[in-house]
Design a protein around this motif. Structure first.
Motif, PDB file in Angstrom:
ATOM      1  N   PRO A  56     -29.596  17.835  86.476  1.00 14.03           N
ATOM      2  CA  PRO A  56     -29.240  17.426  85.037  1.00 14.03           C
ATOM      3  C   PRO A  56     -27.996  16.660  85.059  1.00 14.03           C
ATOM      4  O   PRO A  56     -27.659  15.944  83.676  1.00 14.03           O
ATOM      5  N   ASN A  57     -26.824  16.767  85.755  1.00  8.08           N
ATOM      6  CA  ASN A  57     -25.519  16.075  85.636  1.00  8.08           C
ATOM      7  C   ASN A  57     -25.757  14.644  86.078  1.00  8.08           C
ATOM      8  O   ASN A  57     -24.486  14.119  86.046  1.00  8.08           O
ATOM      9  N   GLY A  58     -26.625  14.178  86.464  1.00  9.64           N
ATOM     10  CA  GLY A  58     -26.952  12.679  86.899  1.00  9.64           C
ATOM     11  C   GLY A  58     -26.253  12.237  88.025  1.00  9.64           C
ATOM     12  O   GLY A  58     -25.316  11.420  87.997  1.00  9.64           O
ATOM     13  N   LEU A  59     -26.381  12.975  89.266  1.00 12.21           N
ATOM     14  CA  LEU A  59     -25.597  12.708  90.273  1.00 12.21           C
ATOM     15  C   LEU A  59     -25.995  11.646  91.048  1.00 12.21           C
ATOM     16  O   LEU A  59     -27.294  11.385  91.221  1.00 12.21           O
ATOM     17  N   VAL A  60     -25.413  10.531  91.402  1.00 14.32           N
ATOM     18  CA  VAL A  60     -25.677   9.401  92.252  1.00 14.32           C
ATOM     19  C   VAL A  60     -24.592   9.319  93.392  1.00 14.32           C
ATOM     20  O   VAL A  60     -23.256   9.326  93.213  1.00 14.32           O
ATOM     21  N   TYR A  61     -25.077   9.313  94.694  1.00 17.16           N
ATOM     22  CA  TYR A  61     -23.979   9.259  95.841  1.00 17.16           C
ATOM     23  C   TYR A  61     -23.990   7.890  96.515  1.00 17.16           C
ATOM     24  O   TYR A  61     -25.230   7.312  96.724  1.00 17.16           O
ATOM     25  N   VAL A  62     -23.009   7.090  96.487  1.00 15.38           N
ATOM     26  CA  VAL A  62     -22.874   5.713  96.917  1.00 15.38           C
ATOM     27  C   VAL A  62     -21.770   5.757  98.278  1.00 15.38           C
ATOM     28  O   VAL A  62     -20.734   6.178  98.018  1.00 15.38           O
ATOM     29  N   GLN A  63     -22.398   5.267  99.240  1.00 11.12           N
ATOM     30  CA  GLN A  63     -21.686   5.275 100.414  1.00 11.12           C
ATOM     31  C   GLN A  63     -21.403   3.606 100.659  1.00 11.12           C
ATOM     32  O   GLN A  63     -22.257   2.829 100.608  1.00 11.12           O
ATOM     33  N   SER A  98     -23.410  14.260 103.900  1.00 12.77           N
ATOM     34  CA  SER A  98     -24.355  14.474 104.824  1.00 12.77           C
ATOM     35  C   SER A  98     -25.162  16.011 104.288  1.00 12.77           C
ATOM     36  O   SER A  98     -26.332  16.037 104.362  1.00 12.77           O
ATOM     37  N   GLN A  99     -24.528  16.973 103.929  1.00  6.96           N
ATOM     38  CA  GLN A  99     -25.098  18.297 103.319  1.00  6.96           C
ATOM     39  C   GLN A  99     -25.869  18.062 102.272  1.00  6.96           C
ATOM     40  O   GLN A  99     -26.889  18.190 101.845  1.00  6.96           O
ATOM     41  N   CYS A 100     -25.296  17.281 101.273  1.00  4.87           N
ATOM     42  CA  CYS A 100     -25.810  16.899 100.063  1.00  4.87           C
ATOM     43  C   CYS A 100     -27.314  16.029 100.213  1.00  4.87           C
ATOM     44  O   CYS A 100     -28.340  16.359  99.328  1.00  4.87           O
ATOM     45  N   LEU A 101     -27.080  15.199 101.028  1.00  6.40           N
ATOM     46  CA  LEU A 101     -28.124  14.335 101.120  1.00  6.40           C
ATOM     47  C   LEU A 101     -29.289  15.143 102.010  1.00  6.40           C
ATOM     48  O   LEU A 101     -30.398  14.764 101.344  1.00  6.40           O
ATOM     49  N   THR A 102     -29.105  16.076 102.661  1.00  2.00           N
ATOM     50  CA  THR A 102     -30.346  17.043 103.122  1.00  2.00           C
ATOM     51  C   THR A 102     -30.925  17.904 102.158  1.00  2.00           C
ATOM     52  O   THR A 102     -32.063  18.333 102.277  1.00  2.00           O
ATOM     53  N   GLN A 103     -30.217  17.981 100.985  1.00  3.83           N
ATOM     54  CA  GLN A 103     -30.736  18.853  99.962  1.00  3.83           C
ATOM     55  C   GLN A 103     -31.510  18.035  98.679  1.00  3.83           C
ATOM     56  O   GLN A 103     -32.151  18.508  98.054  1.00  3.83           O
ATOM     57  N   LEU A 104     -31.500  16.846  98.758  1.00  2.59           N
ATOM     58  CA  LEU A 104     -31.993  15.909  97.750  1.00  2.59           C
ATOM     59  C   LEU A 104     -33.496  16.069  98.046  1.00  2.59           C
ATOM     60  O   LEU A 104     -33.975  16.041  99.095  1.00  2.59           O
ATOM     61  N   PRO A 105     -34.191  15.788  96.720  1.00  4.33           N
ATOM     62  CA  PRO A 105     -35.603  15.928  97.009  1.00  4.33           C
ATOM     63  C   PRO A 105     -35.812  14.587  97.618  1.00  4.33           C
ATOM     64  O   PRO A 105     -35.430  13.731  97.427  1.00  4.33           O
TER      65      PRO A 105
END
Length: 107
Positions: A56-63, A98-105
């Motif tokens: 709900p916090n609108g998270l976007v990961y940008v590499q 890396s940890q966050c990406l593995t937890q994304l739907p």
């Protein structure tokens, strides 16, 4: 800690952008494309963009390809408004990323 504050220079090429509101869960693909396009044109080459459609916090990961581009993007995005909410752009360690990406739907 794995997250570096928004006002500190970082040796990381990944940003966690908060408050990118997803009006509908299906908008995450559009958001990813928009963020990638804007960041590529203004800050430097983007390697990946991943929006967490469940958060709900609108998270976007940008590499980014390099640290300089990430620093430029952090400065350019921090404090901007998106859909009436102030964006926060924070550096993220490679391990945490890396940890966050593995937890994304799954997309």
């Amino acid at each position: 800690k794995a997250i570096v504050g928004p006002n500190r220079r970082s040796n990381n090429n990944v940003l966690l952008v908060l408050n990118v509101v997803l009006a509908q869960k299906s908008f995450h693909v559009d958001i990813q494309e928009d963020v990638k396009e804007e960041c590529n044109s203004k800050f430097g080459r983007v390697l990946s963009v991943n929006a967490d459609r469940e958060n709900p916090n609108g998270l976007v990961y940008v590499q980014f390809e390099d640290v300089e581009s990430a620093v430029s993007a952090q400065r350019g995005l921090q404090g901007r408004y998106f859909a009436g909410k102030m964006i926060s752009a924070t550096f993220l360690s490679p391990t945490t990323f890396s940890q966050c990406l593995t937890q994304l739907p799954r997309q």
